[in-house]
Design a protein around this motif. Structure first.
Motif, short mmCIF file in Angstrom:
data_model
loop_
_atom_site.label_atom_id
_atom_site.label_comp_id
_atom_site.label_asym_id
_atom_site.label_seq_id
_atom_site.Cartn_x
_atom_site.Cartn_y
_atom_site.Cartn_z
N LYS A 367 0.83 -1.22 0.00
CA LYS A 367 0.00 0.00 0.00
C LYS A 367 0.87 1.27 0.00
O LYS A 367 0.54 2.25 -0.67
N ASP A 368 1.97 1.25 0.73
CA ASP A 368 2.89 2.39 0.74
C ASP A 368 3.45 2.62 -0.67
O ASP A 368 3.55 3.76 -1.13
N ARG A 371 0.72 4.02 -2.86
CA ARG A 371 0.45 5.42 -2.49
C ARG A 371 1.48 6.36 -3.13
O ARG A 371 1.13 7.41 -3.66
N ALA A 375 0.87 9.20 -6.07
CA ALA A 375 1.24 10.60 -5.83
C ALA A 375 2.01 11.18 -7.00
O ALA A 375 1.89 12.36 -7.33
N GLN A 379 -2.38 11.95 -7.72
CA GLN A 379 -3.45 11.44 -6.84
C GLN A 379 -2.90 11.39 -5.42
O GLN A 379 -2.32 10.39 -4.98
N MET A 380 -3.10 12.48 -4.69
CA MET A 380 -2.44 12.66 -3.41
C MET A 380 -3.15 11.99 -2.24
O MET A 380 -2.53 11.65 -1.24
N ASN A 381 -4.47 11.81 -2.33
CA ASN A 381 -5.22 11.28 -1.19
C ASN A 381 -6.14 10.13 -1.58
O ASN A 381 -7.37 10.24 -1.51
N PRO A 382 -5.58 9.00 -2.02
CA PRO A 382 -6.44 7.85 -2.36
C PRO A 382 -7.14 7.31 -1.12
O PRO A 382 -6.60 7.37 -0.01
N SER A 383 -8.32 6.77 -1.30
CA SER A 383 -9.07 6.21 -0.17
C SER A 383 -8.48 4.85 0.23
O SER A 383 -7.77 4.21 -0.56
N ASP A 384 -8.80 4.42 1.45
CA ASP A 384 -8.33 3.11 1.92
C ASP A 384 -8.85 2.00 1.02
O ASP A 384 -8.14 1.01 0.77
N GLU A 386 -9.55 2.17 -2.21
CA GLU A 386 -8.75 2.16 -3.45
C GLU A 386 -7.43 1.43 -3.22
O GLU A 386 -7.03 0.58 -4.01
#
Length: 442
Positions: A367-368, A371, A375, A379-384, A386
């Motif tokens: 996930k890191d 993320r 970025a 896409q800076m703030n994807p949901s959990d 996603e």
């Protein structure tokens, strides 16, 4: 069934497996009885074939299969129950079997993992680099940004500060590629003189050898394969299409907003501070990798233990898809010995320090990684949800799971080394780091 072990020495053992008739006879009889019910043999009705004929035709094959099943199942069970830490796989001592007897004996050679201790607290301290972005680097980065976002101004002829766009061609080599570069990328004054004063439409004959400061720039200029570009020595034609000078962009709020978003940076001082912060985040990764490599090298060189080399060489002869000769296996063992030693050291450190990698660790790391990749595309703030959905797809690939697991192990070991290894910190600029670690750059 009887299984016994003889320890030849601390690193080698022989396991003997004795299989008696009572271990397999009931299973073999049942299989042959089932064969008799379905056997289709000319001259006999199905289900009425004499058992003697069934045994004659199928008996040895069934016996061999069932004995080998028993052998593997019980050998694996024995190794597990005895908690034997073996290297490679058991090697059977080959012998011809006629499958005429009631009782059978099999012997397997084992290579045992050595016992050793790992000392992280070495007498000689291992260097941990703290790489800083110095003023020179920051100023150069500011200049690059100004050039990158600057305005192009057309020029009549090539000057030292020109940006040249043109087409490289060599019909025999199938080269035809449009490329833009500056004279700063061209190597040597002799090559530079060929461009100075040239105008749009001029055609220059150039030798590829020593044309660019970096051969990878030549690869981009000619669009040739990586392996081909090194040492490439041919003539190319270069037709100049455009000559421009890039006027540096103003260091104003419009540029700052374009680079970092509205009002994130509001002055040149803040711009330099942001460049320094971002650069040093990247430097941490390089410094950590260097530290990890150095500790790994130190541990392999200074953790002394013997290996069952003769056994491992024999095992390597049959371990791969292709059977190796003894000489080939010796060569393969020599190449892989260092890696094997570190695998054993790594396993010992993980066990002694109770370091484990579970699925949640792997999922969190995936996930890191996702993320950070998102970025890069804004896409800076994807949901959990996603992140979970994408991670699930990534982790359905076993190769990806293995790769991410190895990264998690490296991270846990890196943290361990930072905590327990004998280290000294050395602060230096990125340029000095590259010079010290990789030698003077040309």
């Amino acid at each position: 069934m009887k299984i016994t072990r003889e320890n030849i020495d601390a690193l080698n053992a022989v396991v003997k497996v004795d299989i008696a008739k009572e271990d397999y006879s009931a299973k073999v009889e049942k299989i042959l009885t089932d064969y008799r019910k379905t056997a289709n043999i000319p001259g006999f009705r199905k289900g009425h074939v004499p058992m003697g004929m069934v045994k004659k035709q199928y008996g040895k094959a069934v016996l061999a299969e069932e004995v080998n099943k028993l052998l593997q199942e019980n050998l694996n069970k024995y190794l597990s129950e005895e908690k034997l830490d073996i290297l490679g796989n058991p090697l059977p001592k080959v012998k011809d079997i006629e499958w005429e007897d009631d009782d059978y004996s099999f012997e397997f050679e084992l290579g045992l993992s050595p016992e050793f201790d790992v000392d992280l607290n070495a007498k000689k301290a291992i260097t941990r680099y703290n790489i800083v972005a110095d003023d020179k680097m920051i100023d150069e980065q500011v200049e690059r940004i100004q050039k990158q976002y600057g305005k192009l101004i057309s020029q009549n002829e090539v000057e030292k500060d020109s940006e040249i766009t043109g087409t490289f061609t060599n019909e025999a080599e199938g080269i035809e590629n449009k490329f833009t570069f500056t004279l700063e990328q061209i190597k040597g004054k002799t090559n530079e003189k060929k461009f100075i004063g040239a105008i749009a439409g001029d055609q220059l004959n150039l030798k590829t050898k020593g044309l660019f400061n970096d051969e990878h720039e030549l690869q981009n200029a000619l669009k040739v394969e990586h392996d081909k570009v090194h040492g490439l020595d041919i003539e190319v034609n270069f037709e100049i299409n455009e000559i421009n000078k890039r006027e540096a962009a103003e260091l104003d709020q419009e540029l700052f907003d374009k680079l970092f978003g509205k009002d994130v940076v509001k002055s040149v001082t803040e711009l330099k501070s942001k460049i320094k912060e971002d650069a040093e985040k990247q430097f941490v990764q390089q410094a950590d990798q260097k530290f990890l490599n150095d500790v790994t090298e130190h541990l392999v060189e200074n953790t002394k233990f013997d290996l069952p080399s003769e056994f491992l060489t024999k095992w390597m002869q049959t371990a791969g898809e292709k059977q190796l000769t003894l000489e080939e296996a010796k060569e393969e063992y020599e190449k892989s010995e260092k890696s094997l030693r570190y695998q054993l050291i790594e396993g010992k450190l993980m066990k002694d320090n109770d370091l484990k990698v579970d699925f949640e660790d792997v999922k969190a790391s995936a996930k890191d990684m996702i993320r950070m990749q998102m970025a890069q595309f804004g896409q800076m703030n994807p949901s959990d949800k996603e992140l979970d959905d994408i991670a699930a797809r990534v982790l359905s690939n076993q190769d990806e799971v293995r790769k991410i697991s190895e990264q998690v192990v490296s991270k846990k070991l890196l943290d361990l080394y930072k905590e327990k290894a004998n280290t000294k910190t050395k602060e230096l600029s990125y340029e000095d780091f590259v010079t010290e670690v990789y030698g003077k750059q040309k």
